[in-house]
Design a protein around this motif. Sequence first.
Motif, PDB file in Angstrom:
ATOM      1  N   ILE A  61       0.875  -1.180   0.000  1.00  0.00           N
ATOM      2  CA  ILE A  61       0.000   0.000   0.000  1.00  0.00           C
ATOM      3  C   ILE A  61       0.907   1.224   0.000  1.00  0.00           C
ATOM      4  O   ILE A  61       2.063   1.131   0.429  1.00  0.00           O
ATOM      5  CB  ILE A  61      -0.921  -0.022   1.266  1.00  0.00           C
ATOM      6  N   PHE A  62       0.417   2.342  -0.484  1.00  0.00           N
ATOM      7  CA  PHE A  62       1.170   3.593  -0.359  1.00  0.00           C
ATOM      8  C   PHE A  62       0.743   4.294   0.917  1.00  0.00           C
ATOM      9  O   PHE A  62      -0.451   4.579   1.093  1.00  0.00           O
ATOM     10  CB  PHE A  62       0.880   4.544  -1.528  1.00  0.00           C
ATOM     11  N   LYS A  78     -12.251   3.221   6.054  1.00  0.00           N
ATOM     12  CA  LYS A  78     -13.189   4.045   6.827  1.00  0.00           C
ATOM     13  C   LYS A  78     -13.989   3.153   7.766  1.00  0.00           C
ATOM     14  O   LYS A  78     -14.454   2.088   7.389  1.00  0.00           O
ATOM     15  CB  LYS A  78     -14.162   4.776   5.896  1.00  0.00           C
ATOM     16  N   GLY A  95      -8.324   6.175  -4.160  1.00  0.00           N
ATOM     17  CA  GLY A  95      -7.862   5.378  -3.029  1.00  0.00           C
ATOM     18  C   GLY A  95      -8.836   4.278  -2.670  1.00  0.00           C
ATOM     19  O   GLY A  95      -9.676   4.430  -1.784  1.00  0.00           O
ATOM     20  N   SER A 108     -14.864   1.745   1.691  1.00  0.00           N
ATOM     21  CA  SER A 108     -15.593   3.011   1.439  1.00  0.00           C
ATOM     22  C   SER A 108     -16.269   2.943   0.077  1.00  0.00           C
ATOM     23  O   SER A 108     -17.364   3.491  -0.106  1.00  0.00           O
ATOM     24  CB  SER A 108     -14.650   4.217   1.513  1.00  0.00           C
ATOM     25  N   GLU A 166      -6.543   2.804  -7.635  1.00  0.00           N
ATOM     26  CA  GLU A 166      -5.622   2.227  -6.655  1.00  0.00           C
ATOM     27  C   GLU A 166      -4.320   1.840  -7.358  1.00  0.00           C
ATOM     28  O   GLU A 166      -4.354   1.208  -8.422  1.00  0.00           O
ATOM     29  CB  GLU A 166      -6.270   0.994  -5.994  1.00  0.00           C
ATOM     30  N   ALA A 167      -3.183   2.221  -6.737  1.00  0.00           N
ATOM     31  CA  ALA A 167      -1.881   1.957  -7.364  1.00  0.00           C
ATOM     32  C   ALA A 167      -1.502   0.481  -7.296  1.00  0.00           C
ATOM     33  O   ALA A 167      -0.844  -0.040  -8.202  1.00  0.00           O
ATOM     34  CB  ALA A 167      -0.807   2.794  -6.665  1.00  0.00           C
ATOM     35  N   GLY A 204      -3.334   1.995 -11.025  1.00  0.00           N
ATOM     36  CA  GLY A 204      -2.384   3.031 -11.440  1.00  0.00           C
ATOM     37  C   GLY A 204      -2.390   4.222 -10.505  1.00  0.00           C
ATOM     38  O   GLY A 204      -3.191   4.278  -9.557  1.00  0.00           O
ATOM     39  N   LEU A 205      -1.489   5.160 -10.766  1.00  0.00           N
ATOM     40  CA  LEU A 205      -1.384   6.355  -9.927  1.00  0.00           C
ATOM     41  C   LEU A 205      -2.559   7.302 -10.200  1.00  0.00           C
ATOM     42  O   LEU A 205      -3.092   7.335 -11.314  1.00  0.00           O
ATOM     43  CB  LEU A 205      -0.064   7.076 -10.217  1.00  0.00           C
ATOM     44  N   PHE A 206      -2.902   8.071  -9.169  1.00  0.00           N
ATOM     45  CA  PHE A 206      -4.074   8.947  -9.279  1.00  0.00           C
ATOM     46  C   PHE A 206      -3.985   9.872 -10.499  1.00  0.00           C
ATOM     47  O   PHE A 206      -4.956  10.021 -11.234  1.00  0.00           O
ATOM     48  CB  PHE A 206      -4.246   9.805  -8.021  1.00  0.00           C
ATOM     49  N   ASP A 231      -9.463  10.105  -1.067  1.00  0.00           N
ATOM     50  CA  ASP A 231      -9.022   9.441   0.170  1.00  0.00           C
ATOM     51  C   ASP A 231      -7.722   8.683  -0.075  1.00  0.00           C
ATOM     52  O   ASP A 231      -7.683   7.448  -0.045  1.00  0.00           O
ATOM     53  CB  ASP A 231     -10.112   8.487   0.687  1.00  0.00           C
ATOM     54  N   HIS A 255      -3.087   9.680  -0.608  1.00  0.00           N
ATOM     55  CA  HIS A 255      -2.084  10.714  -0.884  1.00  0.00           C
ATOM     56  C   HIS A 255      -2.397  11.961  -0.042  1.00  0.00           C
ATOM     57  O   HIS A 255      -2.601  13.064  -0.568  1.00  0.00           O
ATOM     58  CB  HIS A 255      -2.105  11.081  -2.380  1.00  0.00           C
TER      59      HIS A 255
END
Length: 317
Positions: A76-77, A114, A138, A144, A161-162, A186-188, A208, A210
């Motif tokens: 997870i990041f 959440k 996210g 959530s 989601e990355a 992938g990245l946001f 939700d 970064h």
Amino acid sequence: MLRNARHGGRIARAHLFRRQRVDRLHELLGDLPAWLEPLLRYVLLDELGPRDREVVQRVEHLRQEVAARRDEKYDIFASPKPGTAGTVDNPTERPTAGRQRQLTAEWLAMMTSKHQFAGTVLYLLSDGSKAERIVEFGACVGISGAYLASGASCKEFITMEAWPALADVAQGVISQVHQNAHVRRGLFNDGVDKLLEEGGKFDLVYIDGHHEKVATIQYFERMIPLLNPNCVVLFDDIYWSEDMFAAWELLRARSGFSHAIDFGDVGACLWDGKSEHPRLIDLGPYTTFSGSWKAGHDRLQPLKSFVAELTPKALRE
Ligand SMILES: C[S@@+](CC[C@H](N)C(=O)[O-])C[C@H]1O[C@@H](n2cnc3c(N)ncnc32)[C@H](O)[C@@H]1O
């Protein structure tokens, strides 16, 4: 006799407490759109309709299923350090994601996602606003997402989601509440590129991940061309750090929002694209959150300042 009197006193206090909250509810309804009534009833009076209860039970059951995987580990990041995305006036073009961490399925389901109260708030925002197209930044394990996608009017739910393994878990979870749910890997910022290319508008946007001030503001600003009038924009973890709180201070005053509602954890802004100053509604005191940031802050500071004020000057020096 004495026990009866005490019992009577408790009942009288409970009635008074409820009456004060009902009065506050009516006051708030004078200021806010009527569709928020079920949400306000939940937050202020702990009332929830039968269908809403079923939704909460279903999603909490899904949470338990993920938690039952216990020690399975997932990448997870984590949220990056404040200031890593440049300044508000000079944001970095692509904010760098936080460091990689490994967390267990149980931790992700029970701690990172959440919790039930905030999830119910998300669901009631989605349901009440009649949001048809929803996008989330996210996904994590999809909790959530499952709450948001349970809104009765939701026609399409997209989340980003990355980490592919997390995205797979989230897809499995959210697909159980909605047939048209897509977890994009992938990245946001790459996800936002794609959304802008596709051009469809959204009725609800939930950021939700970064949790860094400039990155949060930048993701929102990039999404503006994709907001429908009356879009609900949700910023999570506004009390996560001093830095995230600073982001919330800017966002809750931004033109284009008619209202900014502080749920003590989640900030909900109602987009109309034209208001100059949002009305700020603070529901923090009615939620389970204290409203002070969790990271990088001395939570006892307000108490210390208060005591220092009371202490005679001579004793302080
Ligand atoms: C706090 S969790 C989301 C929790 C989830 N919304 C819930 O409540 O069920 C944030 C997620 O965003 C992902 N993430 C963080 N930064 C990212 C980025 N820049 N691009 C893509 N995913 C990112 C993380 O890997 C993590 O799974």
